[in-house]
Design an enzyme around this catalytic site. Sequence first.
Site, mmCIF file in Angstrom:
data_model
loop_
_atom_site.group_PDB
_atom_site.id
_atom_site.type_symbol
_atom_site.label_atom_id
_atom_site.label_comp_id
_atom_site.label_asym_id
_atom_site.label_seq_id
_atom_site.Cartn_x
_atom_site.Cartn_y
_atom_site.Cartn_z
ATOM 1 C CB THR A 1 -0.950 0.023 1.214
ATOM 2 O OG1 THR A 1 -0.191 0.038 2.411
ATOM 3 C CG2 THR A 1 -1.880 -1.173 1.198
ATOM 4 C CG ASP A 2 -0.744 4.647 -2.051
ATOM 5 O OD1 ASP A 2 -1.559 4.635 -1.093
ATOM 6 O OD2 ASP A 2 -1.084 4.921 -3.213
ATOM 7 C CD GLN A 3 2.334 10.108 2.537
ATOM 8 O OE1 GLN A 3 2.752 10.387 1.435
ATOM 9 N NE2 GLN A 3 2.629 10.833 3.595
#
Length: 139
Positions: free
Chosen positions: A15-17
């Site tokens: 996942t990203d930020q």
Amino acid sequence: MLVSTKEIEVRYAETDQMGVVYHANYLIWMEVGRTTLIQDLGFNYAEMEKDGIISPVMDIQISYKKPLRYGEKATVKTWIDEYDGLRVSYGYEILTMDGELAVTAVSKHVCVKKENFRPVIIRKLYPDWHAAYENAKKQ
């Protein structure tokens, strides 16, 4: 047409930020889908590589419809979209746990000799794979 299915558990590292699956990770999941399809057809891509044949990506078209998040499960569906004995296009749908469409994609590949990247004709070099791909298109 034969459609292979593989469940993927979304890991935190994917996942990203924003808390959603980082877009490039879908490419990895598509590779998992291709490998599963090839295995479902009774073959092993690693064995082809031992013969000095690789299958690079020529093109990828991907459309993101709905985000997936950590802790969810994704279902990758993969099939042979087009095949002509030389080139192959794989189709993909990646679904959420609720069966909603998260991603659609197509990747195009050609088999080449590893040492010089010259294309090889699958139907001649691997007649069993050729027959299986033709049959999978028709199922």
